[in-house]
Design a protein around this motif. Sequence first.
Motif, short mmCIF file in Angstrom:
data_model
loop_
_atom_site.label_atom_id
_atom_site.label_comp_id
_atom_site.label_asym_id
_atom_site.label_seq_id
_atom_site.Cartn_x
_atom_site.Cartn_y
_atom_site.Cartn_z
N THR A 375 121.63 52.70 -27.64
CA THR A 375 122.79 52.41 -26.48
C THR A 375 123.74 50.77 -27.73
N LYS A 413 118.45 55.02 -11.37
CA LYS A 413 118.66 54.44 -12.96
C LYS A 413 117.06 53.62 -13.81
N GLN A 417 115.84 55.48 -17.73
CA GLN A 417 115.93 54.41 -18.33
C GLN A 417 114.48 54.32 -19.49
N ALA A 421 115.67 58.09 -21.25
CA ALA A 421 117.02 57.23 -22.02
C ALA A 421 116.55 57.18 -23.54
N LYS A 425 119.37 59.10 -24.22
CA LYS A 425 120.52 58.97 -23.44
C LYS A 425 120.90 58.37 -22.40
N GLU A 426 121.30 56.75 -21.89
CA GLU A 426 121.67 56.23 -21.24
C GLU A 426 122.66 57.10 -20.25
N ASP A 427 123.49 57.96 -20.95
CA ASP A 427 124.96 58.46 -20.29
C ASP A 427 124.43 60.08 -20.58
N LYS A 429 124.01 62.32 -22.60
CA LYS A 429 124.58 62.90 -24.06
C LYS A 429 123.57 63.29 -24.93
N SER A 437 122.00 66.96 -24.01
CA SER A 437 122.89 66.86 -23.55
C SER A 437 122.49 67.41 -22.18
N ILE A 439 124.43 66.71 -19.50
CA ILE A 439 125.85 66.81 -19.04
C ILE A 439 126.42 68.11 -18.51
N LYS A 494 124.78 61.36 -10.80
CA LYS A 494 125.22 59.99 -11.83
C LYS A 494 125.68 60.20 -13.13
N LEU A 495 125.43 61.37 -13.47
CA LEU A 495 125.77 61.83 -15.43
C LEU A 495 125.96 62.69 -15.48
#
Length: 515
Positions: A375, A413, A417, A421, A425-427, A429, A437, A439, A494-495
């Motif tokens: 990131t 969180k 991380q 993460a 990744k933090e998001d 993806k 991913s 998501i 959250k994600l």
Amino acid sequence: MNIRLIHSLVKATFHFLFVVCVVFFYSCKQTATEKLVDHIKISDQTYLAVTEIADSLDVPWDMQYNPVTNSIFFTQIKGEIAELDLATNQVKSLYKVPNVYHQRTLGLLGMAIHPDFRTKPYLYICYTTKEQDSLFSELTRLELKEGKVISSKLLLKIDGGTGHNGSRLSFDSNRILYWATGDIHSLTHAQDSTTLNGKILRINEDGSIPKDNPIKGSYVYAWGFRNMQGMTFTANGNLLTSEHGDAIEDEVNWIRPLHNYGWIQIEGYHDTPEEIAIASKSPRTEPIRSWTPVIAPAALKYYSFTQIPEWTNSLLLGTLKDQSLRILKLNNGQNKIQKEDVFLKDKYGRIRAITVDNKGNIYIATSNRDWKPQTKFPLETDDRILKLSRIDYIPKEFISKEAELTDQKKDAKVLYQSYCASCHKEDGKGTTGSFPSLINSSVVSDDKRFISTMLSGITPSSENEKQVYDLPMPSFSFLTDNEITDIANYIRTKLSNNKLTIDTKVVNDLRNQKY
């Protein structure tokens, strides 16, 4: 006005303007080749300037200072060797290594300079090659003359893999070369002393086997390693390495002949009943430092200079996942770590390579344009070589070391991380083709499959979301039921789009195979 006086005034004015122009010229020259980036506070007595001396590099992997040429030789992962002239801060391409195979972590990796470079102008490099469907790691000696490579000699060729190839190189005081090799994802190599992977290899400068090696007729010096990413000798000759763990237990090891460092049977300290039982039957050597959560330790360099007195007799450790410079203070025997300080956390990104010049200035190379960008990185000027040097003034603004780590309970969180993460990744993806991913993931949506994956991991080439990912996911079964539940629910709420939470009982039942 007196003619003599006018002449003197004109002469003085000319001299003044000349001095101003000279100062301006050199100021501009310094700005163009050495840009001030930051200041670091080490103590109330010691401050460092951080200057950028090279930018826009192509993923530097290793770099070594050469006092004979007052320059830094460095490798770039796609196959190029370059030289940075420290008098001018100019970078020139030195050599394009033929047949380098680059993919993700594969490519041109470690480098060593012959200690007698003035009479033996040799560079030693290791890199990945591919022949049909087979991968190899090659150790080659290059001879230089007048700044050009005039000959190349292959010294040793070993099996390579899609990852875990090592590979650092370092000479001892007797001009013997050491090569830190990775286990290439093998389940057996690291514990098999007859293979050359997952080892420290000891090699003569011409590629032959030293007659005094601990195993007669073998390059093998020590074994039981996963994926070493740093190696250095201390002032008294101790050999130390940094090594990537799996999901836990990154390590720094003190290397000795015929010692077995445990992988794949033992990871990190001997602190589980299974590991203690294995070590009681067959000797294993514990690391002198271990990290969980992992930090992905990379470059390792012993610092002996007094320019930064607080860092004298310390290991300089660059990290990838943690994106920091760690200072590991050693004891007088240089075989134990007494103190650890963390600097530059998330400031410049992934730190892959470190070297030191003959004045004690420190150089770090970032690795932000590689296969695993984090990131906020890469920056526009990445990748860079940055110089850390002591200054004789107190700056108005500066970076200090990180606060001491505490054992406070980590929220969901922070857990994500710490353990997830760097890959996903933090998001959430992920990285296309390497890490899936989270998501809209069918795995994340399936309670039992999601938790089972976290507990058991995934082997390479498992199919996931109609995309084959050829990197393994480690087991996170070492986490508590509550920690796994917290991470799973953080990902879901959250994600991802799945807002349903998972109960801790599901984790406990799957761990105990009640389904």
